[in-house]
Structures are given as structure tokens and as C-alpha cells.
Design a protein around this motif. Structure first.
Motif, PDB file in Angstrom:
ATOM      1  N   GLY A  84       0.834  -1.199   0.000  1.00  0.00           N
ATOM      2  CA  GLY A  84       0.000   0.000   0.000  1.00  0.00           C
ATOM      3  C   GLY A  84       0.868   1.248   0.000  1.00  0.00           C
ATOM      4  O   GLY A  84       1.805   1.363   0.773  1.00  0.00           O
ATOM      5  N   VAL A  85       0.561   2.176  -0.881  1.00  0.00           N
ATOM      6  CA  VAL A  85       1.294   3.437  -0.957  1.00  0.00           C
ATOM      7  C   VAL A  85       0.303   4.573  -0.811  1.00  0.00           C
ATOM      8  O   VAL A  85      -0.704   4.627  -1.518  1.00  0.00           O
ATOM      9  CB  VAL A  85       2.055   3.568  -2.300  1.00  0.00           C
ATOM     10  CG1 VAL A  85       2.797   4.892  -2.365  1.00  0.00           C
ATOM     11  CG2 VAL A  85       3.019   2.408  -2.490  1.00  0.00           C
ATOM     12  N   GLN A  86       0.585   5.468   0.121  1.00  0.00           N
ATOM     13  CA  GLN A  86      -0.250   6.648   0.317  1.00  0.00           C
ATOM     14  C   GLN A  86       0.636   7.875   0.236  1.00  0.00           C
ATOM     15  O   GLN A  86       1.803   7.842   0.609  1.00  0.00           O
ATOM     16  CB  GLN A  86      -0.945   6.603   1.675  1.00  0.00           C
ATOM     17  CG  GLN A  86      -1.893   5.440   1.821  1.00  0.00           C
ATOM     18  CD  GLN A  86      -2.480   5.364   3.218  1.00  0.00           C
ATOM     19  OE1 GLN A  86      -1.955   5.951   4.151  1.00  0.00           O
ATOM     20  NE2 GLN A  86      -3.564   4.630   3.360  1.00  0.00           N
ATOM     21  N   THR A  87       0.073   8.956  -0.230  1.00  0.00           N
ATOM     22  CA  THR A  87       0.828  10.200  -0.350  1.00  0.00           C
ATOM     23  C   THR A  87      -0.009  11.358   0.169  1.00  0.00           C
ATOM     24  O   THR A  87      -1.237  11.317   0.142  1.00  0.00           O
ATOM     25  CB  THR A  87       1.272  10.439  -1.800  1.00  0.00           C
ATOM     26  OG1 THR A  87       2.031  11.639  -1.853  1.00  0.00           O
ATOM     27  CG2 THR A  87       0.096  10.538  -2.742  1.00  0.00           C
ATOM     28  N   ARG A 101       3.812   7.199   2.488  1.00  0.00           N
ATOM     29  CA  ARG A 101       3.735   6.122   3.471  1.00  0.00           C
ATOM     30  C   ARG A 101       3.548   4.817   2.692  1.00  0.00           C
ATOM     31  O   ARG A 101       2.652   4.705   1.861  1.00  0.00           O
ATOM     32  CB  ARG A 101       2.571   6.335   4.424  1.00  0.00           C
ATOM     33  CG  ARG A 101       2.501   5.262   5.476  1.00  0.00           C
ATOM     34  CD  ARG A 101       1.560   5.645   6.560  1.00  0.00           C
ATOM     35  NE  ARG A 101       0.257   5.078   6.271  1.00  0.00           N
ATOM     36  CZ  ARG A 101      -0.774   5.159   7.094  1.00  0.00           C
ATOM     37  NH1 ARG A 101      -0.659   5.852   8.205  1.00  0.00           N
ATOM     38  NH2 ARG A 101      -1.914   4.607   6.789  1.00  0.00           N
ATOM     39  N   ILE A 102       4.432   3.858   2.978  1.00  0.00           N
ATOM     40  CA  ILE A 102       4.384   2.570   2.297  1.00  0.00           C
ATOM     41  C   ILE A 102       4.132   1.495   3.354  1.00  0.00           C
ATOM     42  O   ILE A 102       4.815   1.443   4.372  1.00  0.00           O
ATOM     43  CB  ILE A 102       5.702   2.295   1.545  1.00  0.00           C
ATOM     44  CG1 ILE A 102       5.922   3.379   0.510  1.00  0.00           C
ATOM     45  CG2 ILE A 102       5.694   0.917   0.924  1.00  0.00           C
ATOM     46  CD1 ILE A 102       7.258   3.345  -0.168  1.00  0.00           C
ATOM     47  N   GLU A 103       3.139   0.651   3.099  1.00  0.00           N
ATOM     48  CA  GLU A 103       2.786  -0.414   4.030  1.00  0.00           C
ATOM     49  C   GLU A 103       2.875  -1.764   3.335  1.00  0.00           C
ATOM     50  O   GLU A 103       2.445  -1.913   2.189  1.00  0.00           O
ATOM     51  CB  GLU A 103       1.346  -0.235   4.533  1.00  0.00           C
ATOM     52  CG  GLU A 103       1.141   1.001   5.358  1.00  0.00           C
ATOM     53  CD  GLU A 103      -0.314   1.179   5.739  1.00  0.00           C
ATOM     54  OE1 GLU A 103      -1.199   0.726   4.990  1.00  0.00           O
ATOM     55  OE2 GLU A 103      -0.558   1.761   6.798  1.00  0.00           O
ATOM     56  N   THR A 104       3.458  -2.729   4.048  1.00  0.00           N
ATOM     57  CA  THR A 104       3.517  -4.097   3.561  1.00  0.00           C
ATOM     58  C   THR A 104       3.587  -5.024   4.763  1.00  0.00           C
ATOM     59  O   THR A 104       3.820  -4.580   5.886  1.00  0.00           O
ATOM     60  CB  THR A 104       4.718  -4.319   2.618  1.00  0.00           C
ATOM     61  OG1 THR A 104       4.617  -5.607   2.046  1.00  0.00           O
ATOM     62  CG2 THR A 104       6.027  -4.169   3.344  1.00  0.00           C
ATOM     63  N   ARG A 105       3.408  -6.302   4.545  1.00  0.00           N
ATOM     64  CA  ARG A 105       3.500  -7.296   5.616  1.00  0.00           C
ATOM     65  C   ARG A 105       4.667  -8.218   5.318  1.00  0.00           C
ATOM     66  O   ARG A 105       4.827  -8.701   4.204  1.00  0.00           O
ATOM     67  CB  ARG A 105       2.206  -8.079   5.714  1.00  0.00           C
ATOM     68  CG  ARG A 105       1.058  -7.225   6.208  1.00  0.00           C
ATOM     69  CD  ARG A 105      -0.167  -8.054   6.385  1.00  0.00           C
ATOM     70  NE  ARG A 105       0.125  -9.128   7.325  1.00  0.00           N
ATOM     71  CZ  ARG A 105      -0.671  -9.475   8.324  1.00  0.00           C
ATOM     72  NH1 ARG A 105      -1.795  -8.854   8.508  1.00  0.00           N
ATOM     73  NH2 ARG A 105      -0.344 -10.453   9.125  1.00  0.00           N
TER      74      ARG A 105
END
Length: 133
Positions: A84-87, A101-105
Motif C-alpha cells: 500500500g502506498v499513500q501520499t 507512506r508505504i505499508e507491507t506485511r
């Protein structure tokens, strides 16, 4: 076929004071500091010839697992394909900057559940050795 180990020591930072004074029976220090000149001690970079990785995630000195010998060839890492990438520009709006913001598991596990028993010899082998306190 030759076996090449990528083994490293993994230890908590708080073992440093004890590590800096440890000697073998011949009164030689068991660690080797990077760039050690003999006039001042540096943070140890190897222990018994293998690199040391310091982390706050290891147990404290005196606890089981405060120092561990690991060969990470025996460790598997799983990364989920969804990232997931949010800006946003709200944080630095006036500076004309953007935040990301980058989200991963990520998860990991040992590949072997039990020690390896060699065909010849009696000692068992493992990719991870935990020293008892």
C-alpha cells in the motif's frame, strides 16, 4: 562441493561491556574491532572471526538468546505481494513537499524444525545456535 557459511552473531547492545573484556585462555581478546590500532577500543565488528550484528530486539544480557549464532541461509522471509502506498502534501504544504507512506506485511521462519543429523559423525548441526545464559 564446498560449504560456505554466512553465519553471523546476533546480540543485544548491552553485551558490549562484557564483550570488550572477554579473553580466551591464552589472554587474547576474543573479539576484533574494525580499525583497532591498539591505542583505543572500537565497537567489536567480529567475534571468533564471524561478524556481529547488534540489535535491540535480542534479549538482555544474562537471558537465554542474548547472543545467537545464525546462518540466515536457513531462514525464509515472506513478503506479501500487496504493497500500500499513500501520499499527502498536508505535512509540508508550505514547503511544497510531499510525504509518502508505504505499508507491507513481512514474516519469517526457520526452514528446519529440528537439527540436522549428519551421515557420518555424532554431532548434530543447526543453522541457529542459541547460547544459554
Amino acid at each position: 562441493m564446498t560449504f560456505q557459511s554466512r553465519a553471523v552473531w546476533v546480540a543485544n547492545y548491552n553485551i558490549l561491556p562484557s564483550l570488550l573484556t572477554m579473553q580466551d585462555p591464552g589472554n587474547r581478546y576474543i573479539w576484533a574491532a574494525a580499525g583497532f590500532t591498539g591505542t583505543s577500543a572500537a565497537i567489536p565488528s567480529s567475534l571468533l572471526g564471524l561478524p556481529i550484528v547488534f540489535t535491540e530486539k535480542s534479549p538482555a544480557l544474562g537471558s537465554k538468546g542474548d547472543i545467537v549464532l545464525c546462518d540466515f541461509k536457513g531462514y525464509a522471509v515472506c513478503l506479501t505481494p500487496q504493497i500500500g502506498v499513500q501520499t499527502s502534501n498536508a505535512v509540508r504544504w508550505y514547503e511544497n513537499e510531499r510525504s509518502f507512506r508505504i505499508e507491507t506485511r513481512v514474516d519469517g521462519t526457520m526452514l528446519l524444525d529440528e537439527p540436522i543429523v549428519p551421515r557420518k559423525g555424532s554431532d548434530t548441526l543447526s543453522t541457529t545456535v542459541v547460547l544459554n545464559a
